[in-house]
Design an enzyme around this catalytic site. Structure first.
Site, short mmCIF file in Angstrom:
data_model
loop_
_atom_site.label_atom_id
_atom_site.label_comp_id
_atom_site.label_asym_id
_atom_site.label_seq_id
_atom_site.Cartn_x
_atom_site.Cartn_y
_atom_site.Cartn_z
N ASP A 91 0.72 -1.22 -0.01
CA ASP A 91 -0.12 -0.21 0.02
C ASP A 91 0.82 1.20 0.12
OD1 ASP A 91 -2.51 -1.59 0.33
OD2 ASP A 91 -1.70 -1.63 2.32
N LYS A 138 2.63 2.31 -5.26
CA LYS A 138 3.03 2.00 -6.33
C LYS A 138 2.46 2.36 -7.69
CE LYS A 138 3.21 -2.03 -4.56
NZ LYS A 138 2.91 -1.77 -3.18
N GLY A 158 -4.21 -3.96 -4.92
CA GLY A 158 -4.79 -3.02 -5.71
C GLY A 158 -3.63 -1.63 -5.55
N HIS A 159 -3.61 -1.17 -7.10
CA HIS A 159 -2.88 -0.01 -7.26
C HIS A 159 -3.82 1.04 -7.47
CE1 HIS A 159 0.99 -2.26 -8.23
NE2 HIS A 159 0.56 -2.71 -6.89
N GLN A 210 2.17 -5.48 -3.47
CA GLN A 210 2.47 -5.70 -2.24
C GLN A 210 3.82 -5.00 -1.62
OE1 GLN A 210 1.85 -8.80 -3.79
NE2 GLN A 210 -0.34 -9.02 -3.03
#
Length: 422
Positions: A13, A16, A40-41, A221
């Site tokens: 988180d 990225k 999730g990005h 991650q």
């Protein structure tokens, strides 16, 4: 040419997605090398917010080639939902998203197994997202996996065999489930996958390098969730570190150029697992509120704390980071005092290295720095940074031994300040 790698240095988180989106104009190709739809990005630009789960974050930048590498695990149903939503918002995918034939498929029964295994652990739950990631990587390692390339040849037989094997396990666990709807959506996703170029991505990536094209490798991650080097067993099921790009894309180690390490100006963690600098007071709550610290996929509230430089130095070492990128600096804009964990106290002894086990008896040792108490969200260059913020940057660079090349002062693509130009 050499590939550059971008990855998270904390417990995930870190932001990225936004950074890949910012850096992509410098590259011809963006390739995702590990992980699955559990991560999730989040990207924000032009007053719109997007969350990418499996698709590389370079998909928004013109005609760049985007590759889902062999180290990724892919859920066809979730992939279809993600991809069709992007196409509906005006971002065509089929001419610029390539998928490795060697990427493993997350089956509906993998998701059910994930829930069954977690339920069986009782109070010892790891905090999985329930997306089937762990069981899929387990099948991969035990040589029982189903891969994207399998959908092109004798697929029904291969799928039935893998499903039957999972059903036997679920029967032994006495776990009740209904696979009907999951399987229907999954099969529709399989047909949708066939509309994309399914490639031998290791040949494709190395071919681009021979042609002189620039490649950015994107991880999911964070380093502290790595299966080998993270806070085991509270980790993910893949190698989130720099070396994961080699195995997840088929790139030789001597082809690695810059390694961009991303971290927040503070620290967060989702789910279970040790977190030495976690805050359980109003300061932690304030960081959570100001940073909107809720999972982009799960919606789970993130645990918040001060920056942990013991863990961060460990991550820099493991990854061979050459450039640092600090996210969410603006979240700390209003704090009078900023703290940084520079050592751990364990069994009465002070240590400045990351030990084998941090699950019990770890007390953070802090230094305090003056806060900048300035709204930085509108700033456009480092010349505008307040003196206290510059002091914080210098302190971090001295501690970590690597320059902070980029600073983020807000969620939007435009709120990104480059300090060192190549």
């Amino acid at each position: 040419m050499k590939v550059d790698i971008l990855l998270g240095l904390q417990w995930g988180d870190e932001g990225k997605g936004k950074v890949v989106d910012v850096l992509t104009p410098k590259y011809d190709v963006v390739a995702r090398f590990q992980g699955g739809p559990n991560a999730g990005h989040t990207l924000e630009f032009q007053n719109k917010k997007y969350v990418l789960r499996s698709i590389p974050s370079g998909i928004f930048q013109g005609n760049k080639v985007n590759i889902i590498g062999n180290g990724v695990v892919l859920d066809p149903a979730l992939f279809k939902a993600e991809a069709t939503a992007l196409e509906a918002s005006g971002h065509p995918l089929k001419n610029r998203l390539h998928i490795s034939k060697k990427a493993h498929l997350i089956m509906p029964t993998h998701r059910i197994l994930d829930a069954a295994y977690e339920a069986a652990k009782g109070d010892a739950k790891v905090g999985t997202t329930g997306k089937g990631i762990g069981p899929t990587y387990t099948d991969k390692v035990s040589r029982n996996g189903l891969r994207v390339g399998d959908i092109l040849c004798d697929f029904e037989k291969k799928y039935a065999a893998a499903k039957a094997r999972h059903e036997q396990i679920l029967k032994s666990l006495n776990f009740e489930y209904d696979i009907t709807e999951l399987e229907k959506e999954w099969m529709a996703g399989i047909e949708y996958l066939k509309e994309f170029p399914l490639v031998d991505s290791e040949h494709e990536v190395n071919g681009y390098l021979r042609e002189g094209k620039s490649v950015l490798c994107e991880g999911a991650q964070g380093t502290m969730l790595d299966i080998d080097f993270g806070s085991y067993p509270f980790v993910t099921s893949s190698n989130t570190v720099c070396a994961g790009a080699c195995t997840g894309l088929g790139i030789a180690p001597n082809k690695i150029g810059d390694v961009y390490g991303i971290f927040k100006a503070y620290c967060t963690r989702v789910g279970a697992g040790p977190f030495p600098s976690e805050l359980f007071d109003e300061v932690g709550d304030k960081i959570c509120e100001l940073g909107h610290e809720f999972g982009s996929v799960t919606g789970r509230k993130r645990r918040c704390g001060w920056i942990d430089l013991v863990a961060l130095k460990y991550s820099v070492m493991i990854n061979g980071v050459t450039k640092l990128i600090m996210m969410k600096s603006d979240v700390l804009d209003t704090f009078e005092t900023i703290k940084a964990c520079v050592a751990y106290k364990m069994n009465g002894e002070e240590i400045d290295y990351f030990p084998f086990d941090i699950s019990e008896g770890v007390e953070p040792v802090y230094v305090e720095l003056p806060g900048w108490q300035t709204d930085m969200t509108k700033m456009q260059s480092e010349n505008e940074f307040p003196e206290e913020f510059n002091a914080y940057l210098s302190f971090l660079e001295e501690q970590l031994g690597v320059p902070i090349a980029i600073v983020s002062v807000g969620p939007d693509r435009a709120q990104t300040i480059e300090r060192y130009q190549d």
